[in-house]
Design an enzyme around this catalytic site. Structure first.
Site, PDB file in Angstrom:
ATOM      1  N   TYR A 101      -6.734   5.803   4.883  1.00 27.35           N
ATOM      2  CA  TYR A 101      -6.810   4.867   3.769  1.00 27.35           C
ATOM      3  C   TYR A 101      -5.992   3.599   4.031  1.00 27.35           C
ATOM      4  O   TYR A 101      -6.499   2.484   3.905  1.00 27.35           O
ATOM      5  CB  TYR A 101      -6.338   5.539   2.478  1.00 27.35           C
ATOM      6  CG  TYR A 101      -6.009   4.553   1.392  1.00 27.35           C
ATOM      7  CD1 TYR A 101      -7.016   3.918   0.678  1.00 27.35           C
ATOM      8  CD2 TYR A 101      -4.684   4.223   1.104  1.00 27.35           C
ATOM      9  CE1 TYR A 101      -6.719   2.979  -0.304  1.00 27.35           C
ATOM     10  CE2 TYR A 101      -4.376   3.297   0.128  1.00 27.35           C
ATOM     11  CZ  TYR A 101      -5.391   2.679  -0.571  1.00 27.35           C
ATOM     12  OH  TYR A 101      -5.101   1.738  -1.521  1.00 27.35           O
ATOM     13  N   ASP A 108      -9.728   6.273  -1.734  1.00 28.88           N
ATOM     14  CA  ASP A 108      -8.566   6.839  -2.402  1.00 28.88           C
ATOM     15  C   ASP A 108      -9.020   7.470  -3.714  1.00 28.88           C
ATOM     16  O   ASP A 108     -10.224   7.616  -3.963  1.00 28.88           O
ATOM     17  CB  ASP A 108      -7.483   5.776  -2.632  1.00 28.88           C
ATOM     18  CG  ASP A 108      -7.886   4.739  -3.680  1.00 28.88           C
ATOM     19  OD1 ASP A 108      -9.077   4.686  -4.069  1.00 28.88           O
ATOM     20  OD2 ASP A 108      -7.003   3.967  -4.110  1.00 28.88           O
ATOM     21  N   GLU A 125       0.817  -1.208   0.000  1.00 26.44           N
ATOM     22  CA  GLU A 125       0.000   0.000   0.000  1.00 26.44           C
ATOM     23  C   GLU A 125       0.857   1.268   0.000  1.00 26.44           C
ATOM     24  O   GLU A 125       0.547   2.244  -0.692  1.00 26.44           O
ATOM     25  CB  GLU A 125      -0.944   0.012   1.210  1.00 26.44           C
ATOM     26  CG  GLU A 125      -2.047  -1.036   1.157  1.00 26.44           C
ATOM     27  CD  GLU A 125      -3.032  -0.816   0.018  1.00 26.44           C
ATOM     28  OE1 GLU A 125      -3.058   0.298  -0.541  1.00 26.44           O
ATOM     29  OE2 GLU A 125      -3.761  -1.755  -0.324  1.00 26.44           O
TER      30      GLU A 125
END
Length: 351
Positions: free
Chosen positions: A118, A136, A35
């Protein structure tokens, strides 16, 4: 029971999802690494970096025990270097505060450097199915088009509005799967340009498609003005070519903690007759003699998100022994901005 919207999305994902090395994993370290690398980075660009990091640092402890210079060198070329610095900082905290066990729940994750809503939502939902929806750029784009939301996505109001909507749409189970599905759909199907509207499973119910307004969503406030900066990098090398000067960028600015040649920043682009550059070189070399000439007459422009860096490289030869410099054979061990790495390769300054 899932709604029709949720089921359509899950079905699409089951058929269309990409096979990626972190897919199917519930290891928080692996998910976190992927991520962070993929923030503001496309999968095709980030994937090689993920593989290199996972190979060099198989566990969070391996990452924590590496030097920052090693981490930044492996990150070189990916941009947004604060991500790499926070990556290393977080790994050290996990080692010290969590005995090397990467946390999985949202409340602990959100406390770590570089982890916002997020990333904490993605990790906690994928690893332990916590009820936190991801929001996002892909999600903003998909939901704004589907529901016809004209709130500018780069406004403070949008963050709360889209988060509430995403939470409402999150199913009661398989939340991690759903989160991955909505991100994948936005990335691969509801693309910024040329979205696949004609073959879209949501085409009949999508507001933007029904009214021919796909190109009008998401709505954004006008971008921040681009700042132009003029850099003059001085490749100062001893006449025997064995030593050069390099400096670490320690101030709070772009490329913090990366290495560079001595830098003179000017208000405008300068030419090879610049007395200011000559004066700065005299100061750097403390009066030692030197000969300087331009490597490139025209500026090399390096574009960042809110800055354009217009650069000239100067070749500076001196009889000084450059005792505070580094051996030229060591140059490729230092993490540098892509702009400088490209010059190093073009000039041939490597072992």
């Amino acid at each position: 029971m899932k709604t029709g919207f949720q089921q359509k999305l899950i079905n699409w994902y089951s058929i269309n999802k990409r096979e990626l090395p972190w897919r199917g994993s519930k290891d928080p370290y692996t998910i976190w690494l992927s991520e962070v690398i993929l923030q503001q980075t496309q999968v095709k660009q980030g994937l090689p970096y993920f593989l290199v990091f996972k190979n060099n640092f198989p566990s969070v402890l391996d990452l924590a025990r590496a030097s920052e210079q090693e981490v930044l060198k492996l990150w070189q070329g990916l941009g947004y270097y604060s991500r790499a610095r926070n990556l290393h900082k977080t790994a050290k905290i996990v080692e010290d505060a969590y005995n090397g066990e990467f946390p999985k729940n949202y409340e602990e994750l959100i406390q770590l450097p570089g982890i916002g809503d997020y990333t904490a939502s993605a990790i906690s939902s994928i690893c332990i199915d916590e009820p936190h929806a991801v929001v996002d750029g892909n999600v903003y784009r998909f939901y704004s088009r589907y529901f016809g939301i004209d709130t500018p996505v780069n406004s403070s109001k949008a963050k709360k509005e889209f988060k509430m909507l995403a939470q409402d749409l999150l199913p009661a189970a398989e939340r991690g799967e759903f989160n991955q599905a909505v991100m994948e759909f936005g990335s691969r199907h509801c693309r910024p340009k040329s979205p696949g509207c004609e073959s879209c499973v949501f085409s009949s119910s999508c507001f933007a498609h029904r009214y021919g307004k796909t190109d009008q969503f998401p709505v954004k406030i006008r971008k921040q003005k681009i700042r132009n900066r003029y850099f003059n990098y001085l490749l100062v090398q001893s006449n025997d070519n064995n030593r050069i000067l390099m400096r670490k960028r320690e101030h709070s600015d772009i490329w913090q903690n990366l290495y560079e040649f001595p830098l003179v920043e000017t208000q405008l682009s300068v030419d090879d007759k610049s007395e200011y550059i000559t004066d700065q070189l005299s100061e750097i070399l403390k009066g030692d003699s030197f000969h300087a000439y331009l490597f490139n007459q025209d500026d090399i422009t390096h574009k960042l998100s809110h800055q354009h860096i217009h650069t000239k490289f100067w070749i500076v030869e001196t009889d000084s022994d450059l005792s505070d410099g580094i051996d030229v054979s060591m140059v490729n061990q230092y993490p540098v901005p892509v702009l400088i790495q490209d010059f190093i390769e073009e000039y041939g300054l490597k072992e």
